[in-house]
Design a protein around this motif. Structure first.
Motif, mmCIF file in Angstrom:
data_model
loop_
_atom_site.group_PDB
_atom_site.id
_atom_site.type_symbol
_atom_site.label_atom_id
_atom_site.label_comp_id
_atom_site.label_asym_id
_atom_site.label_seq_id
_atom_site.Cartn_x
_atom_site.Cartn_y
_atom_site.Cartn_z
ATOM 1 N N THR A 8 0.829 -1.212 0.000
ATOM 2 C CA THR A 8 0.000 0.000 0.000
ATOM 3 C C THR A 8 0.863 1.263 0.000
ATOM 4 O O THR A 8 0.591 2.185 -0.765
ATOM 5 N N TRP A 9 1.917 1.306 0.832
ATOM 6 C CA TRP A 9 2.691 2.554 0.816
ATOM 7 C C TRP A 9 3.551 2.696 -0.433
ATOM 8 O O TRP A 9 3.790 3.795 -0.915
ATOM 9 N N ALA A 10 3.996 1.545 -1.004
ATOM 10 C CA ALA A 10 4.786 1.623 -2.246
ATOM 11 C C ALA A 10 3.901 2.146 -3.384
ATOM 12 O O ALA A 10 4.307 3.040 -4.136
ATOM 13 N N THR A 48 -3.790 -1.093 7.296
ATOM 14 C CA THR A 48 -2.840 -2.218 7.388
ATOM 15 C C THR A 48 -1.833 -1.970 8.508
ATOM 16 O O THR A 48 -1.431 -2.906 9.205
ATOM 17 N N GLY A 49 -1.443 -0.690 8.718
ATOM 18 C CA GLY A 49 -0.506 -0.350 9.800
ATOM 19 C C GLY A 49 -1.112 -0.645 11.163
ATOM 20 O O GLY A 49 -0.467 -1.235 12.030
ATOM 21 N N VAL A 50 -2.388 -0.251 11.333
ATOM 22 C CA VAL A 50 -3.058 -0.479 12.626
ATOM 23 C C VAL A 50 -3.223 -1.979 12.864
ATOM 24 O O VAL A 50 -3.032 -2.467 13.985
ATOM 25 N N GLN A 51 -3.528 -2.725 11.789
ATOM 26 C CA GLN A 51 -3.650 -4.187 11.934
ATOM 27 C C GLN A 51 -2.333 -4.791 12.403
ATOM 28 O O GLN A 51 -2.317 -5.675 13.262
ATOM 29 N N LEU A 52 -1.207 -4.269 11.866
ATOM 30 C CA LEU A 52 0.109 -4.755 12.303
ATOM 31 C C LEU A 52 0.330 -4.401 13.771
ATOM 32 O O LEU A 52 0.870 -5.196 14.537
ATOM 33 N N LEU A 53 -0.114 -3.201 14.170
ATOM 34 C CA LEU A 53 0.054 -2.767 15.566
ATOM 35 C C LEU A 53 -0.653 -3.720 16.530
ATOM 36 O O LEU A 53 -0.170 -3.982 17.627
ATOM 37 N N LYS A 55 -0.979 -6.821 16.205
ATOM 38 C CA LYS A 55 -0.326 -8.131 16.252
ATOM 39 C C LYS A 55 0.941 -8.150 17.114
ATOM 40 O O LYS A 55 1.497 -9.201 17.357
ATOM 41 N N ILE A 56 1.400 -6.944 17.510
ATOM 42 C CA ILE A 56 2.684 -6.887 18.223
ATOM 43 C C ILE A 56 2.502 -6.248 19.601
ATOM 44 O O ILE A 56 1.440 -5.703 19.895
ATOM 45 N N ASN A 57 3.551 -6.341 20.428
ATOM 46 C CA ASN A 57 3.557 -5.589 21.681
ATOM 47 C C ASN A 57 4.034 -4.185 21.364
ATOM 48 O O ASN A 57 5.178 -3.996 20.962
ATOM 49 N N LEU A 75 2.173 14.895 4.902
ATOM 50 C CA LEU A 75 3.079 15.689 4.067
ATOM 51 C C LEU A 75 2.835 15.444 2.576
ATOM 52 O O LEU A 75 2.908 16.368 1.767
ATOM 53 N N MET A 76 2.512 14.182 2.220
ATOM 54 C CA MET A 76 2.201 13.896 0.808
ATOM 55 C C MET A 76 0.999 14.736 0.382
ATOM 56 O O MET A 76 0.980 15.321 -0.696
ATOM 57 N N GLU A 77 0.008 14.798 1.257
ATOM 58 C CA GLU A 77 -1.203 15.553 0.945
ATOM 59 C C GLU A 77 -0.892 17.053 0.859
ATOM 60 O O GLU A 77 -1.366 17.746 -0.047
ATOM 61 N N VAL A 103 11.019 6.667 8.533
ATOM 62 C CA VAL A 103 9.935 5.684 8.727
ATOM 63 C C VAL A 103 10.314 4.346 8.100
ATOM 64 O O VAL A 103 10.118 3.289 8.705
ATOM 65 N N ILE A 104 10.896 4.385 6.893
ATOM 66 C CA ILE A 104 11.281 3.137 6.229
ATOM 67 C C ILE A 104 12.402 2.459 7.023
ATOM 68 O O ILE A 104 12.374 1.251 7.255
ATOM 69 N N HIS A 105 13.347 3.279 7.517
ATOM 70 C CA HIS A 105 14.430 2.725 8.336
ATOM 71 C C HIS A 105 13.861 2.073 9.605
ATOM 72 O O HIS A 105 14.184 0.927 9.927
HETATM 73 C C1 HEM Z 1 3.903 6.258 4.238
HETATM 74 C C2 HEM Z 1 3.780 5.751 5.422
HETATM 75 C C3 HEM Z 1 4.444 4.485 5.897
HETATM 76 C C4 HEM Z 1 5.596 3.851 5.450
HETATM 77 C C5 HEM Z 1 6.544 4.295 4.337
HETATM 78 C C6 HEM Z 1 5.749 2.649 6.270
HETATM 79 C C7 HEM Z 1 6.796 1.733 6.129
HETATM 80 C C8 HEM Z 1 6.897 0.544 6.810
HETATM 81 C C9 HEM Z 1 7.958 -0.443 6.650
HETATM 82 C C10 HEM Z 1 9.135 -0.321 5.697
HETATM 83 C C11 HEM Z 1 7.714 -1.471 7.489
HETATM 84 C C12 HEM Z 1 8.538 -2.745 7.680
HETATM 85 C C13 HEM Z 1 7.931 -3.923 7.010
HETATM 86 C C14 HEM Z 1 8.716 -5.177 7.306
HETATM 87 O O1 HEM Z 1 9.045 -5.413 8.480
HETATM 88 O O2 HEM Z 1 9.007 -5.937 6.383
HETATM 89 C C15 HEM Z 1 6.509 -1.150 8.223
HETATM 90 C C16 HEM Z 1 5.950 -1.920 9.210
HETATM 91 C C17 HEM Z 1 4.980 -1.476 10.093
HETATM 92 N N1 HEM Z 1 4.239 -0.310 9.981
HETATM 93 FE FE1 HEM Z 1 4.439 1.092 8.536
HETATM 94 N N2 HEM Z 1 4.716 2.575 7.158
HETATM 95 C C18 HEM Z 1 3.904 3.678 6.972
HETATM 96 C C19 HEM Z 1 2.769 3.994 7.684
HETATM 97 C C20 HEM Z 1 2.338 3.340 8.830
HETATM 98 C C21 HEM Z 1 1.229 3.736 9.663
HETATM 99 C C22 HEM Z 1 0.339 4.939 9.377
HETATM 100 C C23 HEM Z 1 1.159 2.834 10.695
HETATM 101 C C24 HEM Z 1 0.212 2.745 11.861
HETATM 102 C C25 HEM Z 1 -0.858 3.426 12.020
HETATM 103 C C26 HEM Z 1 2.213 1.875 10.502
HETATM 104 C C27 HEM Z 1 2.489 0.796 11.327
HETATM 105 C C28 HEM Z 1 3.407 -0.214 11.089
HETATM 106 C C29 HEM Z 1 3.613 -1.382 11.938
HETATM 107 C C30 HEM Z 1 2.913 -1.678 13.254
HETATM 108 C C31 HEM Z 1 4.601 -2.167 11.328
HETATM 109 C C32 HEM Z 1 5.144 -3.514 11.826
HETATM 110 C C33 HEM Z 1 6.540 -3.408 12.304
HETATM 111 C C34 HEM Z 1 7.095 -4.797 12.564
HETATM 112 O O3 HEM Z 1 6.351 -5.711 12.900
HETATM 113 O O4 HEM Z 1 8.314 -4.933 12.451
HETATM 114 N N3 HEM Z 1 2.916 2.200 9.360
HETATM 115 N N4 HEM Z 1 6.020 0.074 7.784
#
Ligand code: HEM
Length: 110
Positions: A8-10, A48-53, A55-57, A75-77, A103-105
């Motif tokens: 989704t973010w890509a 999808t980010g919140v769903q990942l949240l 799943k983790i501590n 910022l994109m907007e 964020v990517i790091h």
């Molecule tokens: C443009 C915005 C965003 C970018 C570029 C981004 C990028 C990434 C990347 C690179 C990962 C690592 C994936 C992996 O481990 O293979 C990740 C994981 C994750 N992201 Fe995002 N993200 C974005 C927005 C968000 C938002 C808005 C949320 C929450 C509301 C979020 C929550 C998470 C969570 C919880 C993980 C899991 C980390 C883990 O388990 O290691 N992200 N994201």
């Protein structure tokens, strides 16, 4: 789910660039349509980010990652809207690129 999040973010980043190129080349209507699709992707990134949240501590670093992710979307907007209004976007680009890199790091290192 991680896959969906990365996809989704890509895709959002690609749509963001396409919308800007269309806008800059005078294709306002095309830019508007792409911007609308981009907004759907903003929602998908957060969902999808919140769903990942869930799943983790959640630690402080994950919280920072999530908050910064939302800042990057904001910022994109901002850059899209300001480009449309032909206002300066330099400051926003600098913050956007720094926040995106961080964020990517954080995403890949957590
Ligand atoms: C443009 C915005 C965003 C970018 C570029 C981004 C990028 C990434 C990347 C690179 C990962 C690592 C994936 C992996 O481990 O293979 C990740 C994981 C994750 N992201 Fe995002 N993200 C974005 C927005 C968000 C938002 C808005 C949320 C929450 C509301 C979020 C929550 C998470 C969570 C919880 C993980 C899991 C980390 C883990 O388990 O290691 N992200 N994201």
């Amino acid at each position: 789910m991680t896959h969906a999040h990365i996809s989704t973010w890509a895709i959002a980043l690609i749509l963001f660039v396409v919308a800007l190129v269309l806008q800059k080349s005078g294709k306002a209507k095309g830019a508007k349509i792409v911007s609308m699709i981009l907004r759907v992707f903003y929602i998908l990134i957060v969902v999808t980010g919140v769903q990942l949240l869930f799943k983790i501590n959640i630690t402080g670093e994950y919280f920072l990652k999530a908050a910064l992710g939302i800042v990057v979307i904001g910022l994109m907007e901002m850059i899209s809207v300001r480009t449309r209004k032909e206002k300066s976007t330099v400051v926003f680009w600098v913050i956007f690129l720094a926040a995106l890199a961080y964020v990517i790091h954080l995403g890949f290192s957590l």
